[in-house]
Structure formats: structure tokens, C-alpha cells
Design an enzyme around this catalytic site. Sequence first.
Site, PDB file in Angstrom:
ATOM      1  N   GLU A  92       0.844  -1.207   0.000  1.00 54.05           N
ATOM      2  CA  GLU A  92       0.000   0.000   0.000  1.00 54.05           C
ATOM      3  C   GLU A  92       0.874   1.250   0.000  1.00 54.05           C
ATOM      4  O   GLU A  92       0.751   2.129   0.868  1.00 54.05           O
ATOM      5  CB  GLU A  92      -0.994  -0.027   1.177  1.00 54.05           C
ATOM      6  CG  GLU A  92      -1.976  -1.177   1.044  1.00 54.05           C
ATOM      7  CD  GLU A  92      -3.209  -1.103   1.944  1.00 54.05           C
ATOM      8  OE1 GLU A  92      -3.271  -0.244   2.837  1.00 54.05           O
ATOM      9  OE2 GLU A  92      -4.120  -1.935   1.741  1.00 54.05           O
ATOM     10  N   GLU A  94      -4.832  -8.696  -0.693  1.00 50.15           N
ATOM     11  CA  GLU A  94      -5.619  -8.523   0.544  1.00 50.15           C
ATOM     12  C   GLU A  94      -7.081  -8.388   0.147  1.00 50.15           C
ATOM     13  O   GLU A  94      -7.425  -7.547  -0.691  1.00 50.15           O
ATOM     14  CB  GLU A  94      -5.194  -7.257   1.308  1.00 50.15           C
ATOM     15  CG  GLU A  94      -3.862  -7.408   2.017  1.00 50.15           C
ATOM     16  CD  GLU A  94      -3.485  -6.180   2.852  1.00 50.15           C
ATOM     17  OE1 GLU A  94      -4.390  -5.483   3.356  1.00 50.15           O
ATOM     18  OE2 GLU A  94      -2.271  -5.934   2.986  1.00 50.15           O
TER      19      GLU A  94
HETATM   20  O1  AHR Z   1      -5.212  -6.213   6.761  1.00 52.55           O
HETATM   21  C1  AHR Z   1      -5.182  -5.048   7.536  1.00 52.55           C
HETATM   22  C2  AHR Z   1      -4.557  -3.859   6.806  1.00 52.55           C
HETATM   23  O2  AHR Z   1      -5.335  -3.504   5.719  1.00 52.55           O
HETATM   24  C3  AHR Z   1      -3.198  -4.100   6.198  1.00 52.55           C
HETATM   25  O3  AHR Z   1      -2.178  -3.953   7.117  1.00 52.55           O
HETATM   26  C4  AHR Z   1      -3.120  -3.044   5.157  1.00 52.55           C
HETATM   27  O4  AHR Z   1      -2.310  -3.411   4.076  1.00 52.55           O
HETATM   28  C5  AHR Z   1      -4.569  -2.845   4.752  1.00 52.55           C
HETATM   29  O5  AHR Z   1      -4.922  -1.515   4.723  1.00 52.55           O
END
Ligand code: AHR
Length: 499
Positions: A192, A313
Amino acid sequence: MKKHLLSLMASLACILPSQAQVKVSVHESQPGAVIPAEIYGQFSEHLGRCIYDGIWVGPGSDIPNVDGYRTDVLEALRTLKVPVLRWPGGCFADDYHWRDGIGPREKRPKMVNSNWGGTVEDNSFGTHEFLNFCELLGTEPYICGNVGSGTVEELAKWVEYMTAADGSQAELRAANGRKEPWKVKYLGIGNETWGCGGNMTPEYYADIYKRYNTFARDYSGNRLYRIASGANNDDYNWTRVLMDRARWDMNAVSFHYYSVPEWYNKGQATVFTEEDYHTLLRKAVAVEGLIQNHIAVMDAYDPEKKVALFLDEWGTWYDVEPGTNPGHLFQQNTLRDAMVAALSLNIFHKYTERLKMANIAQVVNVLQAMILTQGKEMVLTPTYHVFRMYNVHQNATYIPLEYEADGLMSLSASRDDAGTLHLSLVNPSLTDTVTLEFSFDALRPCAVSGEILTARDVSAYNDFGKAPAVAPAPFKGSKLSGGQLRVTLPAASIVVLTL
Ligand code: AHR
């Protein structure tokens, strides 16, 4: 009087459950791409109780463990067949300095986990503990490197420490107890980077990516598969800039997408209305549009599909369970989450010519977890059961299905090397049973068996110290006759069939 009766019947028709009939053509003679096992990937971050309590209790713990790893969790994850495990973050990755997590545990420096609740991180779970865990589990490690606050030299040396057979880093590794280098396939260059990983623009990150990537070498026969930190949701410009400027230097670009009721009012995992349920499922299936659009951007630069798309994710995100640290993202998991998982996986199956990995967030005790722990107790969530039932699709060949259905009902099929066909069927309707009539191109299945995941209520969940409220059971609603398959799919159910 007659008018009244009619309107009463009309309103009853809305309330009473109905039984829709859907014809499904299975085109097993037109197989698609292989569904990579990595679509069933997992994510483990130093966040809340994912690593500590969830995976690692230490060798001195009275919780049964194998070299410090919880035995119950290790075994449950083995059953799941985890193909790949991402670590150490997430946002934590860009605060993580790997050298703090090697050497004697009692001498490792402590840090404050500023992203996640200000918890003190004692670094007792570091590179050795993670990579050895992956070996025990039989899973491919996915290391996410620190680009936000770490140096190029730091990432370069980390790769050398993990994978080189000779040289100063190999000697240091051997002095810390591991002579043989590990095999590390996946390397993420930051996480991110548009946000917690450094608040960069895509143009700036594209240059940074190439710089860090240059010095992350392949050692001793290990070949890194290099992943650029990708877009937030529908930021197609991010994907466009990375493809334009860095596609020659990467194997994959990722993106992240969470199903959240509303960011500033997420609501509870276990308390929701029918409307909340449908809204959340619609948000979950919206991932399909995002996948299509990121793929369209990539196709324009890379029609041969040399660069993969990763969704590294995804999952549901609610308010934390009452009384728990808001920074620890601990949430319960209901049949609604199982629906999100099943619908999402069915979508991912369709795009695997480009979509090569998806990692649900996160494996234990955080967000849409597979497993929850509390002291010595462990609970398998409804989402775990979906991943376990669905793992038959790993490395199987996608089989196209043709059907027309209302609402969010979703069907998917694959055929494995032994010729066995697997169908995953999701009926999210809270009221309506669906009858499915399958016909095949040429296949004449001779036997059918299956499992069903459902519960009395979509808000049902599995809790500590109680009998499981959501668990798979043998499915009795399918029948073969004359080469055709007929399935009665109850409301709010997920079924996986083997033919
Ligand atoms: O999964 C939780 C958080 O969500 C992670 O650390 C981040 O990459 C995302 O914003």
C-alpha cells in the site's frame, strides 16, 4: 372482497419462500485455465493476535505446540492446504526491520507497533520463525519487503540472508541456526505504497520499485517472483502508471479490496439486518468489476499476460468485537462471511488467466479469519469451512457453466487431473430454495456426493466453549438420473459436489 384477497395473495407471494428452477449447462468439453492454488492464499500480519497467540505461543508455552507453533492451528491449516502465506504485513511491513527479528530471542529489540494499537512487539517471531513455519506447513512464503521506512541495502541483504548459500549473510544465518538457505518465491516490494507504505504517487513509486527491485537478487538457484504494490480498490490509474513504467521489472502487480459495510460505521460482525446482509454481499461481488477493469488496463500494455494480477488482501472488515483493542481488528465470523468467501472464490475462478493469487485477510484472529483462538481454545470459522470445502478447486481446470439466475446465486466448476468434476454452488437467498438441473456436453457422471454449509440463521457463528453452530454436513439434495444431475439448493447454503 375479491380485491382484498388478491392483494393479500400478492403480498403473501412476496413473503412466502419460492422454489426457482434453473437450468445449467456444464461445458466440460471447453475447459478454461488452471485455477492456481494461490487463489486460496492467506495473509498473516503482526497485527493484534494473528502471529502471537494465533500462530506462535513460544516453545515454553503450556498451550500444546510444535517448536513454539500452536499444534491445533498448525494442524487446522494443514487440512486447509494453504498454498501461500504473506508476511509480515500489511502496513506493519513498512515499519519492520528484519535484523531486529534474528538471533537469540531474549536479545531482540522491542518496538512499538504504531500501526496496530501501539502494542509492544518483542520480535520473538522473525524470519527464522516465519520461514520454518512455512516449511512445517508446506506452504510457499510471500515476504513483503519494507520500502516505506527501510533502505535498499536492508531489503537486498534480507533477500541474501534468506536465500544465499554462501557469503556473509549466509554465515550469519548459519550462526543463527540455519545452514541451508530457504526457498523464497514471492517478494513484495512494499505494501500500500499509496497509503501506510509511504503515501507515494504512482509515478514516484514506479521509480522506487525499480530501484529496490534491482538490488533484490536471485541467489543460489532461488528465483524471486517480484510483486509491485498495487492499487487501492478502483484506482486504475495506479495500475496504468505501474504497467506503463515498470512492467518489464515485475512479475505481478497487486491490488487490495475489502468488503466493508461503511468505512465510518462498519457495524458488528454478528448483528445485522437483512438489508445489511444484501448490501454487504453486493459489495463483495463488486470485486468482479474491479478485477475486470484492472485486467483491461493490463491487457492494453501486456496482451500476452506476462504480468499477473494479485489480489493480495481481501475480505470483510467490521467494527472489532466489543471490549477488544480497536487496533487489533478482531472480529467474529458468521455464515454471512462464509457467503462472501464462497461468492468471491467463485468469481476469482473466472479470471485466472490474469488473476494468479488472492490472499484473504487474515489467517488467524484478524478480520475475516479462518481460525479464532482464545487461550488454549480454537474455533474454526464458517470462512474456514468454505476454504476447506473449496480446496478441491486448487490446481484444477476451470469448467465453464451456462445458466441464467436472478439475484446473487453463483455456481462454479472445475475438473481435476483424475477427471473428477467439482461444483461449488452458492445460494445467498434468505428465503428461496433453488432447483438446479445440470446437463453436460458428453460427461455421464456415475456418482455424486457432497457437503453443505448452512445454519438456522445467517448470523450464526462458532464460539468458544460451544458446539459449532456452522459446520459442514453431508449433502443429500442431489440426484443423478439419465446422465442429468438435479440439485435442490436450500436458502442460505453453500454446497460443494464431487462427480
Ligand atoms: O489487513 C489489515 C490492513 O489492511 C493491512 O495492514 C493493510 O495493508 C490494509 O490496509
